[in-house]
Structures are given as structure tokens and as C-alpha cells.
Design a protein around this motif. Sequence first.
Motif, PDB file in Angstrom:
ATOM      1  N   ILE A 146     -50.717 -18.271  24.908  1.00  6.39           N
ATOM      2  CA  ILE A 146     -50.681 -17.347  23.642  1.00  6.39           C
ATOM      3  C   ILE A 146     -51.308 -17.619  22.374  1.00  6.39           C
ATOM      4  CG2 ILE A 146     -48.505 -18.333  22.630  1.00  6.39           C
ATOM      5  CD1 ILE A 146     -47.504 -15.428  22.152  1.00  6.39           C
ATOM      6  N   ASN A 147     -51.691 -19.069  22.351  1.00  8.32           N
ATOM      7  CA  ASN A 147     -52.413 -19.228  21.203  1.00  8.32           C
ATOM      8  C   ASN A 147     -53.832 -19.436  21.229  1.00  8.32           C
ATOM      9  OD1 ASN A 147     -50.575 -19.799  19.176  1.00  8.32           O
ATOM     10  ND2 ASN A 147     -49.427 -21.203  20.496  1.00  8.32           N
ATOM     11  N   ARG A 148     -54.314 -19.085  22.597  1.00  5.09           N
ATOM     12  CA  ARG A 148     -55.925 -18.934  22.797  1.00  5.09           C
ATOM     13  C   ARG A 148     -56.465 -17.512  22.752  1.00  5.09           C
ATOM     14  NH1 ARG A 148     -56.383 -24.381  22.445  1.00  5.09           N
ATOM     15  NH2 ARG A 148     -58.420 -23.164  22.110  1.00  5.09           N
ATOM     16  N   LEU A 149     -57.751 -17.553  22.451  1.00  8.43           N
ATOM     17  CA  LEU A 149     -58.426 -16.272  22.252  1.00  8.43           C
ATOM     18  C   LEU A 149     -58.344 -15.814  24.100  1.00  8.43           C
ATOM     19  CD1 LEU A 149     -59.794 -14.069  20.935  1.00  8.43           C
ATOM     20  CD2 LEU A 149     -61.832 -15.124  21.196  1.00  8.43           C
ATOM     21  N   VAL A 150     -58.014 -14.786  24.460  1.00  6.81           N
ATOM     22  CA  VAL A 150     -57.779 -14.293  25.614  1.00  6.81           C
ATOM     23  C   VAL A 150     -58.275 -12.891  25.726  1.00  6.81           C
ATOM     24  CG1 VAL A 150     -56.472 -14.217  27.922  1.00  6.81           C
ATOM     25  CG2 VAL A 150     -55.831 -15.806  26.359  1.00  6.81           C
ATOM     26  N   GLN A 151     -59.306 -12.713  26.808  1.00  9.57           N
ATOM     27  CA  GLN A 151     -59.783 -11.480  26.996  1.00  9.57           C
ATOM     28  C   GLN A 151     -60.335 -11.183  28.235  1.00  9.57           C
ATOM     29  OE1 GLN A 151     -59.472  -8.574  25.813  1.00  9.57           O
ATOM     30  NE2 GLN A 151     -61.404  -7.546  26.016  1.00  9.57           N
ATOM     31  N   GLU A 181     -41.484 -13.731  10.523  1.00  7.37           N
ATOM     32  CA  GLU A 181     -42.005 -12.489  10.610  1.00  7.37           C
ATOM     33  C   GLU A 181     -42.845 -12.084  11.830  1.00  7.37           C
ATOM     34  OE1 GLU A 181     -41.074 -10.085   8.808  1.00  7.37           O
ATOM     35  OE2 GLU A 181     -42.179  -8.451   9.370  1.00  7.37           O
ATOM     36  N   LEU A 182     -43.511 -13.097  11.972  1.00 11.34           N
ATOM     37  CA  LEU A 182     -44.661 -13.109  13.136  1.00 11.34           C
ATOM     38  C   LEU A 182     -43.729 -13.425  14.357  1.00 11.34           C
ATOM     39  CD1 LEU A 182     -47.561 -13.410  13.809  1.00 11.34           C
ATOM     40  CD2 LEU A 182     -47.512 -15.897  13.621  1.00 11.34           C
ATOM     41  N   ASP A 183     -42.795 -14.368  14.393  1.00  9.08           N
ATOM     42  CA  ASP A 183     -41.924 -14.172  15.852  1.00  9.08           C
ATOM     43  C   ASP A 183     -41.312 -13.108  15.922  1.00  9.08           C
ATOM     44  OD1 ASP A 183     -42.728 -16.951  15.887  1.00  9.08           O
ATOM     45  OD2 ASP A 183     -40.700 -17.491  14.970  1.00  9.08           O
ATOM     46  N   LYS A 184     -40.902 -12.284  14.963  1.00 10.20           N
ATOM     47  CA  LYS A 184     -40.169 -11.073  15.241  1.00 10.20           C
ATOM     48  C   LYS A 184     -41.114 -10.160  15.856  1.00 10.20           C
ATOM     49  CE  LYS A 184     -37.769  -8.072  12.181  1.00 10.20           C
ATOM     50  NZ  LYS A 184     -37.518  -8.353  10.600  1.00 10.20           N
ATOM     51  N   MET A 185     -42.624  -9.902  15.163  1.00  9.08           N
ATOM     52  CA  MET A 185     -43.262  -9.001  15.702  1.00  9.08           C
ATOM     53  C   MET A 185     -43.680  -9.470  17.110  1.00  9.08           C
ATOM     54  SD  MET A 185     -45.879  -8.768  12.386  1.00  9.08           S
ATOM     55  CE  MET A 185     -47.356  -8.611  13.301  1.00  9.08           C
ATOM     56  N   THR A 186     -43.966 -10.427  17.570  1.00  8.26           N
ATOM     57  CA  THR A 186     -44.268 -10.995  18.935  1.00  8.26           C
ATOM     58  C   THR A 186     -43.404 -10.484  19.868  1.00  8.26           C
ATOM     59  OG1 THR A 186     -43.733 -13.127  18.427  1.00  8.26           O
ATOM     60  CG2 THR A 186     -46.018 -12.658  18.556  1.00  8.26           C
ATOM     61  N   ARG A 187     -42.073 -10.785  19.633  1.00 14.17           N
ATOM     62  CA  ARG A 187     -40.824 -10.336  20.205  1.00 14.17           C
ATOM     63  C   ARG A 187     -40.669  -8.854  20.417  1.00 14.17           C
ATOM     64  NH1 ARG A 187     -36.198 -12.436  17.498  1.00 14.17           N
ATOM     65  NH2 ARG A 187     -37.675 -13.991  16.674  1.00 14.17           N
ATOM     66  N   ILE A 200     -60.401 -13.277  15.555  1.00 10.59           N
ATOM     67  CA  ILE A 200     -59.179 -12.539  15.632  1.00 10.59           C
ATOM     68  C   ILE A 200     -59.151 -11.061  16.203  1.00 10.59           C
ATOM     69  CG2 ILE A 200     -57.710 -13.839  14.129  1.00 10.59           C
ATOM     70  CD1 ILE A 200     -58.071 -11.624  12.209  1.00 10.59           C
ATOM     71  N   ALA A 201     -60.294 -10.756  17.086  1.00  4.23           N
ATOM     72  CA  ALA A 201     -60.611  -9.532  17.539  1.00  4.23           C
ATOM     73  C   ALA A 201     -59.641  -9.144  18.726  1.00  4.23           C
ATOM     74  CB  ALA A 201     -61.957  -9.370  17.822  1.00  4.23           C
ATOM     75  N   TYR A 202     -59.367 -10.312  19.520  1.00  2.00           N
ATOM     76  CA  TYR A 202     -58.841  -9.977  21.035  1.00  2.00           C
ATOM     77  C   TYR A 202     -57.562 -10.483  21.273  1.00  2.00           C
ATOM     78  CZ  TYR A 202     -63.718  -8.846  21.947  1.00  2.00           C
ATOM     79  OH  TYR A 202     -64.872  -8.134  21.795  1.00  2.00           O
ATOM     80  N   GLY A 203     -57.107 -10.073  22.635  1.00  2.19           N
ATOM     81  CA  GLY A 203     -55.749 -10.593  22.871  1.00  2.19           C
ATOM     82  C   GLY A 203     -54.664 -10.750  21.786  1.00  2.19           C
ATOM     83  N   TRP A 204     -53.712 -11.665  21.907  1.00  2.13           N
ATOM     84  CA  TRP A 204     -52.497 -11.437  21.012  1.00  2.13           C
ATOM     85  C   TRP A 204     -53.120 -11.447  19.418  1.00  2.13           C
ATOM     86  CZ3 TRP A 204     -47.735 -10.203  20.542  1.00  2.13           C
ATOM     87  CH2 TRP A 204     -46.913 -10.035  21.778  1.00  2.13           C
ATOM     88  N   ARG A 205     -54.080 -12.228  19.149  1.00  2.57           N
ATOM     89  CA  ARG A 205     -54.552 -12.157  17.817  1.00  2.57           C
ATOM     90  C   ARG A 205     -54.943 -10.919  17.527  1.00  2.57           C
ATOM     91  NH1 ARG A 205     -58.632 -17.409  18.660  1.00  2.57           N
ATOM     92  NH2 ARG A 205     -56.994 -18.773  19.292  1.00  2.57           N
ATOM     93  N   GLY A 206     -55.625 -10.305  18.412  1.00  2.00           N
ATOM     94  CA  GLY A 206     -56.150  -8.762  18.187  1.00  2.00           C
ATOM     95  C   GLY A 206     -54.897  -7.876  17.841  1.00  2.00           C
ATOM     96  N   GLY A 215     -44.035 -18.199  20.810  1.00  2.00           N
ATOM     97  CA  GLY A 215     -44.704 -19.397  20.626  1.00  2.00           C
ATOM     98  C   GLY A 215     -45.900 -19.202  20.065  1.00  2.00           C
ATOM     99  N   LEU A 216     -46.067 -17.761  19.538  1.00  2.00           N
ATOM    100  CA  LEU A 216     -47.579 -17.559  18.858  1.00  2.00           C
ATOM    101  C   LEU A 216     -47.403 -18.593  17.509  1.00  2.00           C
ATOM    102  CD1 LEU A 216     -50.470 -16.373  18.768  1.00  2.00           C
ATOM    103  CD2 LEU A 216     -49.171 -14.428  17.605  1.00  2.00           C
ATOM    104  N   LEU A 217     -48.494 -19.417  17.181  1.00  2.87           N
ATOM    105  CA  LEU A 217     -48.729 -20.218  15.972  1.00  2.87           C
ATOM    106  C   LEU A 217     -49.219 -19.286  14.919  1.00  2.87           C
ATOM    107  CD1 LEU A 217     -50.029 -23.558  17.532  1.00  2.87           C
ATOM    108  CD2 LEU A 217     -47.689 -23.023  16.679  1.00  2.87           C
ATOM    109  N   ALA A 218     -48.639 -19.500  13.639  1.00  2.00           N
ATOM    110  CA  ALA A 218     -49.354 -18.600  12.530  1.00  2.00           C
ATOM    111  C   ALA A 218     -50.927 -19.018  12.394  1.00  2.00           C
ATOM    112  CB  ALA A 218     -48.677 -19.279  11.218  1.00  2.00           C
ATOM    113  N   GLU A 219     -51.144 -20.243  12.665  1.00  2.00           N
ATOM    114  CA  GLU A 219     -52.520 -20.686  12.813  1.00  2.00           C
ATOM    115  C   GLU A 219     -53.354 -19.968  13.758  1.00  2.00           C
ATOM    116  OE1 GLU A 219     -49.807 -22.563  12.857  1.00  2.00           O
ATOM    117  OE2 GLU A 219     -50.063 -24.110  11.247  1.00  2.00           O
ATOM    118  N   SER A 220     -52.916 -19.619  14.636  1.00  2.00           N
ATOM    119  CA  SER A 220     -53.807 -18.723  15.864  1.00  2.00           C
ATOM    120  C   SER A 220     -54.227 -17.346  15.113  1.00  2.00           C
ATOM    121  CB  SER A 220     -52.864 -18.144  17.029  1.00  2.00           C
ATOM    122  OG  SER A 220     -52.579 -19.488  17.672  1.00  2.00           O
ATOM    123  N   VAL A 221     -53.486 -16.862  14.214  1.00  2.00           N
ATOM    124  CA  VAL A 221     -53.985 -15.624  13.588  1.00  2.00           C
ATOM    125  C   VAL A 221     -54.780 -16.065  12.097  1.00  2.00           C
ATOM    126  CG1 VAL A 221     -52.600 -14.018  14.541  1.00  2.00           C
ATOM    127  CG2 VAL A 221     -51.724 -15.021  12.621  1.00  2.00           C
TER     128      VAL A 221
END
Lengths: 345, 385
Positions: free
Chosen positions: A171-176, B281-287, B243-249, B217-223
Motif C-alpha cells: 500500500i505504500n508503494r507506487l502500484v500501477q 484522517e488518512l486512516d479514516k479515508m483509506t478504510r 502521487i499520480a497512481y494507485g493509493w497515492r493517486g 497501513g497507508l503511511l502519511a509519508e507515502s502521500v
Amino acid sequence: MPVQLMTSNLSSIRMGTGDLAKYPFLNEAGEYLRESGFGWEELDRPDMKDIIDRAAERIEVGVGGNIYDKLEKYEIEILTFIVSLIMVKSIGMEPVLKKYALSEARRAEEFLTQDLKQQSEMQKHSLFAKIFEDLFKLKIEVAEDGRLFKVRVADYLARSSHFHEQEWKLINRLVQGGHVYLDADETVRLVRNELSVLIYEKVKAMTLPTLPQAIKVKAEELRAKLAPRYEYRTSAVTEYPPCVKHAIEVMSKGENLPHSARVMLATYMLAVGKPVDEIVMMFQNAPDFNEKITRYQVEHLAGMKGSRTKYSVPSCEKLRNENLCFATEECNGIINPVQFGRKRK
Amino acid sequence: MIEAAKTIPVVRGAFREYYFKQARAVEEPGKIEQREFGYAQFGQAGMTRHLSFNSIKELHAMLVKEVPSDVYCSNAYYKFPTQPMQEKQWLGADLIFDIDGKDLDLPCVPSHTYPVCTNCGHALPPSDEKKEYSCPSCNGKKAERVSIPCSKCIEGSKKEVRRLIEFLTTDLGMQRDNIYVYFSGNNGFHIHIGDSEYVPLDPQARSDIVGYLSGTGLLAESVGVRKGREGNMSFIKFPRGGIAYGWRGRIADKLKIDGSSIIKLKHIVDQKGGYAGFKSELDKMTREMGVRIDPQVTTDVHRIFRMPGTLNSKSGLAKTRCADLESFNPFNDACLLGGNKVNVRVKTHVKLKLKGEAFNISKESAELPAFAAVYLICKGLAEAM
């Protein structure tokens, strides 16, 4: 003088001897030594003392958790590496071997990362991608932007899921599009473990010749020096981790605790050496408590009943996924509740 | 579990007829000879496991002969499927997902959930009251909460399935036609992945997939939100990959930011009360944005899982492939039992719709087509007379 690689699918690529110095675990390095007609007896020659001392230093630095960072002429490097392997084998201590293998892997990792970062040299680039595929069956592609690398999600997971840092979680990686995107350091980090396994297995598979006296003496010396580090050490548990505390709290209020939380509580208590009788009584407030059933289940987890498998305490990750984790600052860095309060700072 | 002496033969008879006439609906799993099978029988606790069949025909013969209440097949492949677990020699396992309507906490559920006494089987009509259960017939204190899923429940589960498919096809890059969606036969969906790439993965790797899909488990650092030197201080530094793709996106879209919005993101973080506030807030959003899948099913690589095309004894409906999820209606498409008339005693007022026919039963005894009678019996809301 470039050495021809022996592996068939890499046959069109030539590897420089400078590379062999950095990656002495490649088969080509041993090949090189054989071609040069080197014999064991030569290690007893006085001018070989330097190699043996280097090898001992290399092991000591590695076992101490550091990286041996000297990089000499390839003849010296390859010989030092091989003498190190022989000495580790002859020391015959598992933790020494493991630590040494890991430090060799980390050493190679540094070189690999540097090499991967040399983006301008496209040829080198594809060479190392091929090394990954050949040694570790890991396909690496250069991402569209030419800066990052990409690996298949399943290939990534097969390796990363045994890393414990949160940033390696998918989840903490860039996945696409079925790929995970990594930079050079991360790509190489991904195979560190396999590198170390490669070296570990090389040592395991060795059969020792009658050792030259010079090596024998040095290995003995090293063993005497390293052995005290691995005497068994125990530490008492002074406090339970927050997940266990939470479970005990819920239990003591007579509230229902989910099955998975009960398994965690029981396996944890077993792991810290609490007797079965006491563990059974911890569940007496459960709304559905039945001593006979609970006793059977605890004994089952302890490996005394049924399948005879001793169950281990579920990992922090598993507990997180099941919403049983109540991590606090003090949990920092642990991957299993049993490590709580035990981890050396 | 169905127990009454008259009731079992009725249900069993209907199941037998199904397996006799529609055996072809039972799907042959790939590499059938490497799978472990198991089944449960009516009126018997426990399960017969560690079975193996060399062909689907052998399995069909067993179904007609034994008429099991439930049939399971391993998602795993074994060298020796009939050996005890430690000696089977695991070769790999298909990736599977379970979405269960009852885990979705839908608001409609209390309005169609019937408490059925675990001691005497007495059933009460649905009620919103939260008071402790006490059986009016035997004074028993424990009840099973039986739900007759409504169209909202099914739609709720479908929504999760769609979300799962979106994750699997975009992030994990799976081909849509490698994702097989099945109605579970009761109140949810099972998703089987046909992609062999995932077969070798161990439970830990699968657990990581679960974490990804469920948004854990998404870290704030990841975004791009990093912890500052002191306590709750923070600063923004986007990760190298952007931060364009996946969860970051997904998070970037939600926050309406992109890889150049350093000031905007800093502002958002400050608004949420700094690093810690932003993290929660991020935890709430991802859930909320993640998929609600059962983590146990996906991570367990030794499980036996309900077999496609077999009947579910919790409802009498079949685990059925959804060729088109949107138009799929389990109360029609998975209701495959026959229509012979059966006399039943219905325990409480119930409403349901099966095979396009609406049933609103307030009388105690009723003559119902087998598919409806079996459904109510399986739910514990009726008995054969």
C-alpha cells in the motif's frame, strides 16, 4: 581482460574483471580462479598472509554488522572472498555464517545500486537487469520515465512481504498496471535477502579440503573471539504489549473476545512461558467459558494435543489486518508482539 | 443446522434432485487431481475432508450418492491431496476473495433479521430493539440472527465487488476475464482469480494484498506528509515516484491535489491538526475507500472453499457464476431447486421473493414450491410437516 560469462542466456555479454571484484559470488569469479591455475597450497606462502588477514577482517567487520568496504584489484578481491568463505565454513557457527552472508549481500548491494544508477550507460543497465533475472529470476524493466524500475506485483510481494518496515507494504508503494515502481536502491534492496541466501548456500554446500595451516590458525583465532557474542541471553518480560493488554482488559470485563484475539492471547502467554493452568484461568470471565474446552484449545496451541504443531504468536501485520493491533510508540520496530520490550535499542 | 426428522428428507430430496438433474452446473476446477475436496452432511456435525477426485464425473457420482449439505474444494494445489495436512506437499493456491454481506453493517439488516432460538428453534419477527434475547417458548438466552438478504444487501455487496474489480484491474493490472465472480449462495460474493502469477504466493504476501485492497497501513509519508522534528510538526516532500497512481493517486484525487500542490497539502495538514491529525484522517479515508474483504479467506492457503455450482445449506441457493454482475439477481439466477409442492409450518411472518414469485406468509401452515420451502427451512424459519 574480460572474462566470458558461462551462463548460456548471458553468453553474449562480457563482464569486466572489475565487476568480478565487486561481485565475487558470480560463478565467473571461481571460473577465473580455476583458469589462472591457483592451488590451495599457495595459501601457506608468506606473501599470502595479507589475503588471510584481509579475509579475517572481512568476516569480523561483517559479523559486527558493518560492511567491508575495501575494493582492491580483482585478483585480491576474489581470493579474499573465497578465503573468507572457507574460514566461515571452518568456524562452523550458524549465526556467524548468517551475519557474514548478510554483510556480503549488503556489500554487493551497494555496488549494484551504484551500477544501476549509472543511467547513461545503457548497456551496463541491461547487463544488471540480466544479472537479476539470471541469479534471482526477477524481471526488471526500466520504467517509462527512464528513472525508475518496475517489477511485477507478484514478484515484488514474493520478496517484500518478509520485510518488516511499513514502507515496504504494497500500500505504500507506487502500484500501477500490475507493476511496482522502485528506484535503484529499492530494486537492489529487494534481492538483498536472496543475495545473502546465495552466499549462505555457497558456504553450506562447500566441502573443506585439508586446510592450509595459515588459514586454520586464523579461523581458530576468530572463532575464539566471536563465540562469546552468541551465548544464550534471556530477558524477562516486564510489560505486555498493548494488543495483549487490550485483550486482557476486554476479557476481565467479561466481554466477548473474538476467536483470533483469544488465539493471540493464548499463544503470547505460552510464548512468554506462562503455565497452561494459568492461561486457562485468564479466560474464565469469557461469556462462553468452559474450562474443559479452553484447556484443550490452549494445549492444542501449545502443541500438546491434536496436530502437535506448536502455534506461534500471530505477527503484528496479521493483527493489524484483523483490527487487533493497538500499537503505541513503544511498539516501534517490532514485528511480533513477543518482541515487545525485548528489542535491544 | 437442519435437524428435525421430517425436515431433513425434504431438503435432502430437493438437493438430490438438483445434483441428479443439473450436475453439469457443478464447475470442474482446474487441475482437479491436485485439489483437496470436502463435504458436510445433513444432520451431522463436522466435515469429511482430504478427499480427491480424478475427474468431475467421479465428483458428480459422489454428489448424487451422498447428497452433501455443502461441498468444498481447496483453492490450493497439492502433490498428495488426500494426505494429512503436513504431508500434502503444497504446490500453490489460487488467489481468492470473500465479500460477505453481513460484514458490511448495512442499515437495512435489522429490518430483515430474525432471531431464532438456538435451543428450541423458535423464531421471532425482526425488531429494532436492542434488549437482551429471551426465548418466549423455552426461555433460552441465545439466538442465531438469521437474515433474509434484501435487494439493498445484494446491491451493497455488488458495490464492494465492483470496487475490488477496479483495484484488481487498474492497480494490479489483472485482465477482467481472469476475474471470476460468483454469488456465494447466501449473502455475498466469492471472487476467484485465474491469474497464475499469484499462485505461488505465501500467506504473508497474500496478507499484504489484503492490506492493500482494504486500505490498511497507508503511511502519511507515502502521500508526501512527513513528520517534522518536533512532536506534531510536519513538512511536505512528495515521494520520488510521484502521487499520480494507485493509493497515492486515490488520496490525491480525494484531497484535490497533485504532485505540485505542496502549499495546498501543507494547508490541509495544518487544518487537520498537524501530522497526527492528518494521519488519523488518512486512516479514516483509506478504510472508507478500501474494499471490505474477509482477510482470513484470502490469506489462508489451506482452506477448502465452497465449490462453484454446488448448493449452500444456509439457503438452498447455489454458488453461481455471475456472467454479468449488474443484471445478476441471486433470487432468480441462483435459485435452482425444483417446484414440487411441500407443506411447511412457518414459524413467523416472513416475506421473500424467489424466482420472480413474491411470498408473504402470515399463516402458520403453507404449501410452497420446494425452492421456497427449502429456503425457509435452511434459514431456520420453517419446518416440513
